[in-house]
Scaffold this motif. Sequence first.
Motif, PDB file in Angstrom:
ATOM      1  N   GLU A  91      -3.456   0.425   4.589  1.00 21.61           N
ATOM      2  CA  GLU A  91      -2.288   1.398   4.666  1.00 21.61           C
ATOM      3  C   GLU A  91      -1.095   0.698   4.882  1.00 21.61           C
ATOM      4  OE1 GLU A  91      -3.637   5.372   7.004  1.00 21.61           O
ATOM      5  OE2 GLU A  91      -4.848   3.629   7.548  1.00 21.61           O
ATOM      6  N   VAL A 130       0.027   4.863  10.409  1.00 16.93           N
ATOM      7  CA  VAL A 130      -1.277   5.074  10.552  1.00 16.93           C
ATOM      8  C   VAL A 130      -1.796   6.427  11.230  1.00 16.93           C
ATOM      9  CG1 VAL A 130      -3.485   3.873  11.066  1.00 16.93           C
ATOM     10  CG2 VAL A 130      -1.693   2.420  10.030  1.00 16.93           C
ATOM     11  N   ASP A 160      -8.025  -5.121   9.039  1.00 15.52           N
ATOM     12  CA  ASP A 160      -7.298  -4.751   7.995  1.00 15.52           C
ATOM     13  C   ASP A 160      -6.596  -6.146   7.278  1.00 15.52           C
ATOM     14  OD1 ASP A 160      -7.927  -2.206   8.411  1.00 15.52           O
ATOM     15  OD2 ASP A 160      -5.817  -1.461   7.835  1.00 15.52           O
ATOM     16  N   TYR A 169      -5.895  -0.781  -2.835  1.00 16.33           N
ATOM     17  CA  TYR A 169      -5.822  -0.599  -1.415  1.00 16.33           C
ATOM     18  C   TYR A 169      -6.195   0.268  -0.513  1.00 16.33           C
ATOM     19  CZ  TYR A 169      -2.548  -4.761  -1.875  1.00 16.33           C
ATOM     20  OH  TYR A 169      -1.850  -5.840  -2.153  1.00 16.33           O
ATOM     21  N   ALA A 170      -6.024   1.660  -1.201  1.00 19.16           N
ATOM     22  CA  ALA A 170      -6.628   2.857  -0.781  1.00 19.16           C
ATOM     23  C   ALA A 170      -8.215   2.895  -0.617  1.00 19.16           C
ATOM     24  CB  ALA A 170      -5.998   4.245  -1.681  1.00 19.16           C
ATOM     25  N   GLY A 229      -9.045   0.966   2.120  1.00 16.45           N
ATOM     26  CA  GLY A 229      -8.531   1.693   3.301  1.00 16.45           C
ATOM     27  C   GLY A 229      -7.367   0.867   3.890  1.00 16.45           C
ATOM     28  N   ASN A 264      -1.901   0.606  -5.235  1.00 20.64           N
ATOM     29  CA  ASN A 264      -2.305   1.695  -4.457  1.00 20.64           C
ATOM     30  C   ASN A 264      -3.475   1.779  -4.343  1.00 20.64           C
ATOM     31  OD1 ASN A 264       0.879   1.609  -4.006  1.00 20.64           O
ATOM     32  ND2 ASN A 264       1.141   3.371  -4.957  1.00 20.64           N
ATOM     33  N   GLY A 301      -1.265  10.457   3.206  1.00 20.07           N
ATOM     34  CA  GLY A 301      -1.972   9.287   3.893  1.00 20.07           C
ATOM     35  C   GLY A 301      -1.248   8.895   4.854  1.00 20.07           C
ATOM     36  N   ALA A 302      -0.060   9.532   5.429  1.00 22.54           N
ATOM     37  CA  ALA A 302       0.752   8.936   6.555  1.00 22.54           C
ATOM     38  C   ALA A 302       1.262   9.679   7.533  1.00 22.54           C
ATOM     39  CB  ALA A 302       1.974   8.462   5.857  1.00 22.54           C
ATOM     40  N   ALA A 335       0.975  -1.268   0.026  1.00 27.22           N
ATOM     41  CA  ALA A 335      -0.043  -0.174  -0.104  1.00 27.22           C
ATOM     42  C   ALA A 335       0.863   1.248   0.039  1.00 27.22           C
ATOM     43  CB  ALA A 335      -1.009  -0.122   1.261  1.00 27.22           C
ATOM     44  N   GLN A 336       0.455   2.155  -0.909  1.00 27.02           N
ATOM     45  CA  GLN A 336       0.921   3.473  -0.752  1.00 27.02           C
ATOM     46  C   GLN A 336       2.316   3.709  -1.620  1.00 27.02           C
ATOM     47  OE1 GLN A 336      -0.007   3.774   3.499  1.00 27.02           O
ATOM     48  NE2 GLN A 336      -0.393   5.913   3.055  1.00 27.02           N
ATOM     49  N   TYR A 345       2.744   8.444  14.141  1.00 27.56           N
ATOM     50  CA  TYR A 345       2.243   7.021  14.519  1.00 27.56           C
ATOM     51  C   TYR A 345       2.815   6.426  15.894  1.00 27.56           C
ATOM     52  CZ  TYR A 345       6.576   5.208  12.108  1.00 27.56           C
ATOM     53  OH  TYR A 345       7.751   4.827  11.734  1.00 27.56           O
TER      54      TYR A 345
END
Length: 350
Positions: free
Chosen positions: A110, A114, A123, A104-105, A108, A101, A213-214, A93-94, A218
């Motif tokens: 990742e 997160v 997930d 997966y996006a 949801g 990408n 998206g990151a 992902a990403q 985290y």
Amino acid sequence: MAFGNQLNRPFETNDILRIASQTKAVTCVAVMMEFDQGKFALDDPISKFIPSFNNPRVLDKFNKKDFTYTTKPANREITIRDLLTHTSGLGYAQIGAPEMNAIYAKAGIEAGFVIKKKSLATDINKLGKLPLALQPGQRWLYSLSIDVLGRLVEITSGLTLDEYFRNKIFSPLAMNDTYFALPKNKQNRLATVYTEDPTTKTVKPWKDGTFPGATINYPINGNGYFAGGSGLVSTSKDYGTFLSMLLNKGELNGKRILSAHSVELMTTNQIGDIPFGDNYFGLGFEIISEKGSKKLGQSAGSFGWGGFFGSTYWVDPQKKIIAQIYIQQWPFSHGQLGDQFKSIIYQTTK
């Protein structure tokens, strides 16, 4: 060795670092610890433990306009060995191919840095129902495989991955500064992450949005997501202790973490003739081949990997070397630094 600043002061050796994909080695050790206990065989299908991976399908056609796609049946099930060697056919992902990408996006899924609270179990169950990028065993593709394996450890042990690491790896090895969720009383030691201007290469502190998206928060935002592929923070001392255990065939200071047999499996070629540059891939590590050893001087049989924020580590069993370099930055235009570091290390061993 480490480079970076935190709060405009020189980097200190006990600063706590985002080790990103260096988490993968810890997860793979946990998998092999469960293997040592007879919980599974390496060629068991992962669907035996996570049913959503049953009857996998592979991406066939992808429509870039509306992100719809078609699939075809996979030739076989994904095995635990496939996951350990990144030959499962899963994408990442990403940071993977645009098609994966997007898929997966939409679901949801990742890569591990997160932002919001979420569950590994939820997930990974979702991931199992999504198409593969490649046929299992087709070729090496860096992927979310190790996150899946983190969930496998949870299922076979009955512990969360966080509990497993703490109780069975970190506490026995006295790795007291390694966490998924960094306690508040240690957060002042968390290193700053940097980025650079794409044009001028000027270095500046990372702000959320640098990588879409990151978040770099985290380790301290309470997301509860134990990403087996990227979620840990640690120190160079703690990770050096972990690598010392591997160099010592699974034991350190009288505490056996892993069988010598499992360490041998992890650090020998497990992908056969599947191409991987000049080297091989074991169960979680790049393995230096005879041909690869000619590049920078690492002995054949050396093993290691690195992390998203510029870190690199390796273990050279022949010369009894453990080496680490940490750079808390992305992107990083001086990618040659890791190779230069290796060259310097081996110049001193001749």
